[in-house]
Design an enzyme around this catalytic site. Structure first.
Site, PDB file in Angstrom:
ATOM      1  N   ASP A 124       0.872  -1.124  -0.056  1.00  0.00           N
ATOM      2  CA  ASP A 124       0.128  -0.080  -0.193  1.00  0.00           C
ATOM      3  C   ASP A 124       0.880   1.415   0.134  1.00  0.00           C
ATOM      4  O   ASP A 124       1.668   1.554   0.950  1.00  0.00           O
ATOM      5  CB  ASP A 124      -0.742   0.216   1.208  1.00  0.00           C
ATOM      6  CG  ASP A 124      -2.087   0.986   1.167  1.00  0.00           C
ATOM      7  OD1 ASP A 124      -2.117   1.629   0.002  1.00  0.00           O
ATOM      8  OD2 ASP A 124      -2.759   0.977   2.083  1.00  0.00           O
ATOM      9  N   ASP A 136      -2.952   2.484  -5.927  1.00  0.00           N
ATOM     10  CA  ASP A 136      -2.002   2.548  -4.901  1.00  0.00           C
ATOM     11  C   ASP A 136      -1.613   1.323  -4.178  1.00  0.00           C
ATOM     12  O   ASP A 136      -1.064   1.816  -2.994  1.00  0.00           O
ATOM     13  CB  ASP A 136      -2.057   3.665  -4.107  1.00  0.00           C
ATOM     14  CG  ASP A 136      -3.446   4.100  -3.550  1.00  0.00           C
ATOM     15  OD1 ASP A 136      -4.326   2.962  -3.883  1.00  0.00           O
ATOM     16  OD2 ASP A 136      -3.590   4.666  -2.638  1.00  0.00           O
ATOM     17  N   GLU A 137      -2.788   0.390  -4.316  1.00  0.00           N
ATOM     18  CA  GLU A 137      -2.358  -0.978  -3.696  1.00  0.00           C
ATOM     19  C   GLU A 137      -2.454  -2.131  -4.468  1.00  0.00           C
ATOM     20  O   GLU A 137      -3.223  -2.268  -5.504  1.00  0.00           O
ATOM     21  CB  GLU A 137      -3.230  -0.875  -2.397  1.00  0.00           C
ATOM     22  CG  GLU A 137      -4.772  -0.579  -2.624  1.00  0.00           C
ATOM     23  CD  GLU A 137      -5.518  -0.623  -1.350  1.00  0.00           C
ATOM     24  OE1 GLU A 137      -5.448  -1.473  -0.750  1.00  0.00           O
ATOM     25  OE2 GLU A 137      -6.520  -0.290  -1.509  1.00  0.00           O
TER      26      GLU A 137
END
Length: 388
Positions: free
Chosen positions: A14, A109-110
């Site tokens: 993350d 983003d993860e």
């Protein structure tokens, strides 16, 4: 004896305050300052990301930008630069793919990574995790928090515990030791309403939840009760899905002031259609169903859809259908938001044309040329006159 020998090795990576961190990286003058990505302070947008400096003021994602400005007037407010964040996300994913093909992106983003089959090549799972963190830091000048566990639920929990730049390992023989002290709000599926019901039964921690019988939980919450029972014991058998099916691709925008002018609305639709078309072509997808979404000032939301005879990825076709749907609505009030989505997607190129349809080959070739120019020289290197 290796305690991991008979277990999967799942990472959840993350990125820390991703959009804001990219902006701070690209403009060193922003380092150490509260940065809010989402629009101008007087806009009606919502916060997409807040730097850790901004979070000290209670600013969080999905908060109205106006509220963020009230909490921290000195913050730096920036617009969302989706193209830049997508490019950085692609670079991050290339690092992931160096170590495993089993990558399941959740957002820009993860992502989950299954490195079970990678340890013979790259060493223990914790070494792989640390190497990925180091490469993101060294090559992209960004930080990521990583959780390592034997399933997705535990890995995601772990990645969130020591942000930013954290690394938490949940050993298979210490799962309950890890879970029990956590609040029940940490369990997937426990929102505000469910948490309140659990609190009413004096259930505050995962240890408290684990003490309840399955029968009681299913009576109280139905199928959710069974899920809570499993997760409280750290059980999650879902695999990492490396080929997640994209069901739709869309874009929408919230206006800073309500808009009623048809020309402005149609120009906005063109801008959105261009973004959607480009995204489709990047994914080698086409879609048959065009959906228009509008929201009035009172937050009343309407959608209208039309299914085409042929799947398309052409900006003009998406735009024309969206405009047609807009005109059919016969708007009587200004709009707060407008959006376009293409669904019913396929990766199969359909060449069969209607007897009365103009051949698309010339348009498709022109679109490919425009895409290649933008890819080489940037999104703003060439654009339609109406969007100037």
């Amino acid at each position: 004896m290796d305690v991991w020998a008979n277990y999967r090795k799942i990472l959840h990576v993350d990125m820390d305050a991703f959009y804001a961190s990219v902006e701070q990286r690209d403009d060193p003058s922003l380092m150490g300052k509260p940065v809010v990505v989402g629009g101008r302070p007087n806009s009606r947008g919502v916060v997409s990301a807040a730097s850790y400096e901004a979070r000290k003021y209670g600013i969080r994602s999905a908060m109205p930008v106006a509220e963020a400005a009230r909490r921290c007037p000195s913050a730096v407010f920036l617009p969302v630069n989706g193209q830049k964040y997508r490019e950085v996300s692609w670079q991050i994913r290339q690092i992931f793919l160096t170590y495993t093909p089993m990558v399941e992106p959740l957002s820009l983003d993860e992502a989950f990574l299954d490195v079970t089959g990678s340890t013979s090549l790259f060493g223990p799972a914790d070494l792989i995790a640390l190497t990925i963190k180091q490469r993101i830091q060294q090559e992209l000048n960004l930080t990521a928090s990583v959780g390592l566990a034997c399933n997705k639920f535990l890995a995601k929990l772990a990645s969130d515990l020591k942000k930013p730049d954290g690394f938490v390992v949940v050993h298979p023989n210490r799962i309950q030791e890890f879970l029990d002290p956590l609040t029940v709000e940490r369990i997937w599926g426990v929102g505000e309403k469910t948490a309140k019901q659990l609190h009413n039964h004096n259930v505050k921690t995962v240890r408290d939840l684990r003490s309840l019988e399955l029968k009681f939980l299913t009576k109280l919450f139905g199928s959710l009760g069974s899920q809570l029972y499993q997760l409280a014991q750290g059980i999650d058998d879902r695999p990492v899905e490396s080929d997640r099916v994209v069901k739709s691709i869309g874009r929408e925008t919230t206006f800073e002031t309500d808009i009623a002018d048809p020309d402005v609305l149609e120009t906005t639709l063109l801008k959105l259609a261009v973004h959607v078309g480009r995204s489709l072509r990047k994914e080698a997808l086409r879609g048959k169903t065009v959906t228009l979404k509008v929201r009035y000032a009172d937050f009343r939301t309407l959608t209208r859809s039309r299914t085409l005879l042929r799947a398309t990825d052409l900006d003009d076709v998406i735009y024309q259908e969206a405009c047609s749907l807009l005109r059919e609505l016969s708007l009587k009030q200004p709009l707060r938001l407008i959006g376009v989505t293409l669904s019913n997607l396929t990766d199969q190129i359909q060449n069969q044309l209607s007897l009365f349809e103009e051949p698309q080959l010339e348009k498709e070739n022109l679109t490919k040329v425009l895409d290649s120019v933008k890819e080489k020289y940037g999104e703003k290197s060439i654009t339609r006159a109406r969007l100037l």
